[in-house]
Design an enzyme around this catalytic site. Structure first.
Site, short mmCIF file in Angstrom:
data_model
loop_
_atom_site.label_atom_id
_atom_site.label_comp_id
_atom_site.label_asym_id
_atom_site.label_seq_id
_atom_site.Cartn_x
_atom_site.Cartn_y
_atom_site.Cartn_z
N GLY A 211 0.83 -1.20 0.00
CA GLY A 211 0.00 0.00 0.00
C GLY A 211 0.86 1.24 0.00
O GLY A 211 0.58 2.23 0.67
N ALA A 212 1.93 1.17 -0.81
CA ALA A 212 2.99 2.18 -0.71
C ALA A 212 2.80 3.39 -1.60
O ALA A 212 3.61 4.31 -1.54
CB ALA A 212 4.34 1.52 -1.04
N SER A 213 1.76 3.42 -2.40
CA SER A 213 1.69 4.49 -3.41
C SER A 213 1.20 5.82 -2.85
O SER A 213 1.43 6.86 -3.45
CB SER A 213 0.79 4.06 -4.57
OG SER A 213 -0.53 3.86 -4.12
N ASN B 126 0.89 -2.67 5.19
CA ASN B 126 0.14 -1.42 5.33
C ASN B 126 -1.13 -1.39 4.47
O ASN B 126 -2.07 -0.67 4.79
CB ASN B 126 1.07 -0.25 4.94
CG ASN B 126 0.33 1.05 4.78
OD1 ASN B 126 -0.22 1.58 5.76
ND2 ASN B 126 0.25 1.56 3.57
N SER C 100 -5.71 -0.34 13.00
CA SER C 100 -6.45 0.92 13.10
C SER C 100 -7.04 1.05 14.49
O SER C 100 -7.28 0.05 15.18
CB SER C 100 -7.59 0.91 12.07
OG SER C 100 -8.53 1.91 12.35
N TYR D 206 -15.06 -3.37 8.85
CA TYR D 206 -13.67 -2.89 8.79
C TYR D 206 -13.03 -3.03 10.17
O TYR D 206 -11.90 -3.50 10.30
CB TYR D 206 -13.67 -1.43 8.33
CG TYR D 206 -12.30 -0.77 8.33
CD1 TYR D 206 -11.42 -0.98 7.28
CD2 TYR D 206 -11.91 0.09 9.37
CE1 TYR D 206 -10.17 -0.37 7.27
CE2 TYR D 206 -10.68 0.70 9.37
CZ TYR D 206 -9.80 0.48 8.31
OH TYR D 206 -8.57 1.08 8.29
N ALA E 188 -13.77 -5.12 12.46
CA ALA E 188 -13.53 -6.56 12.70
C ALA E 188 -12.28 -7.03 11.96
O ALA E 188 -11.48 -7.80 12.50
CB ALA E 188 -14.74 -7.36 12.25
N ILE F 146 -5.93 10.24 10.82
CA ILE F 146 -4.71 10.66 10.12
C ILE F 146 -5.08 11.38 8.83
O ILE F 146 -6.03 10.99 8.13
CB ILE F 146 -3.81 9.43 9.81
CG1 ILE F 146 -3.52 8.62 11.10
CG2 ILE F 146 -2.50 9.86 9.14
CD1 ILE F 146 -2.73 9.34 12.18
#
Lengths: 79, 245
Positions: B12-14, B88, B140, B153, B155, B186
């Site tokens: 999930g680095a973009s 991530n 999260s 989400y 869960a 965030i």
């Protein structure tokens, strides 16, 4: 040659002597070949033979003989 | 530089927190392998290389085993192995109970939980033998506290915490540390999509009184993968300005 390479992987990863590495040697039969040893073995085989095993193959790899069979699927031949 | 020559794989680095992590990691000397579905990940790797850093991108979907294998192969072929993994990547489909599409809930579990488990299984095989490594899972505040309106989400993120703790126990003997970060509110694209009223209400719930920055989560991740965190495993670190207190 490939037999020796395979044996070397078992010796290095499991800390066993070369004479112990026979086709009959099986997962969980000796204390060194537990789940932790198995992961080290997988890493050693992948590095030595430059391949990547599937998770199913890792689960299936229950003995030295089975390891040879699985590596054979990746084009590694044994005497 | 606390991560000099360490190889770190970030999913999930973009964009958002993932992109911030990558920038912090390379500033600490790490070599990075980036995964994301978006083409932007390739562009980010090009920018990083132009700035003198070592970065490789692999575009793809983490629920596709071929992409996972390709990531591990890239770590091995380009950098000779891997020292740390940061799971991530995550997706969020909001939906109140009674109005939730179960296909979307299932997709969240596929990406947020199962993809992380699968990649971890592959990644730990190429950690240096005897030296171990580090895994950081980005969960999260929804996973630690539960947030209404995003129960599925929540869960999925709670499941990731369960995986973190179990994996930490299972992998400790191999000197592999597994921790999680639970970000609060965030400043990402996702946070900016909510209505101004909701945005204000969320900020009010932050004891420090402001939204968090992606870099603040990134700094925590860089710490957790570094030798400075050598005695920390199985923990969930809240980076939330006191929201969960």
């Amino acid at each position: 040659m490939t037999d020796e390479k395979l044996k070397h992987c078992f010796v290095e990863a499991l800390g066993v002597s070369a004479s112990e590495v026979t086709d009959a040697l099986a997962y969980n039969e000796i204390k060194q070949w537990d789940s932790v040893g198995h992961m080290a073995l997988v890493a050693a085989l992948e590095a030595e033979f430059n391949l990547m095993l599937d998770t199913d193959e890792i689960i299936e790899m229950s003995s030295v003989a089975k390891a040879k069979e699985i590596l054979g699927r990746h084009g590694v031949t044994f005497a | 530089m606390k991560l000099k020559d360490k190889v770190v794989l970030v999913t999930g680095a973009s964009r958002g927190i993932g992109a911030a992590m990558v920038k912090v990691l390379v500033s600490e000397g790490a070599k990075v392998v980036l995964s994301a579905r978006s083409e932007a990940v390739e562009k980010l790797a090009v920018e990083l290389r132009a700035a003198g850093h070592q970065a490789e991108a692999v575009q793809g979907d983490l629920t596709d085993d071929a992409h996972v294998r390709s990531l591990v192969q890239t770590c091995r072929s380009k950098f000779g192995g891997l020292h740390a993994l940061i799971n991530n990547a995550g997706i969020l489909h909001p939906g109140k109970l009674g109005m939730m599409r179960i296909a979307e809930a299932r997709q969240m579990f596929e990406v947020n939980v199962l993809a992380a488990i699968n990649l971890t299984q592959y990644a730990i095989r190429i950690f240096p033998r005897g030296e171990g490594g580090a895994v950081v899972n980005i969960t999260s505040i929804a996973g630690t506290q539960g947030i209404d309106g995003i129960s599925a989400y929540s869960a999925s993120k709670a499941a990731l915490i369960g995986f973190t703790k179990a994996a930490a126990k299972e992998l400790a003997a191999q000197h592999i540390r597994v921790n999680a970060i639970a970000p609060g509110f965030i400043d990402t694209d996702m946070a900016r999509q909510i209505s101004p009223e909701w945005f204000a209400r969320r900020v009010e719930s932050v004891r420090i009184g402001r939204i968090g920055q992606p870099e603040e989560v990134a700094r925590c991740a860089a710490f957790l993968v570094s030798p400075e965190a050598a005695y920390i495993t199985g923990q969930v670190i809240g980076v939330d300005g006191g929201m969960a207190v």
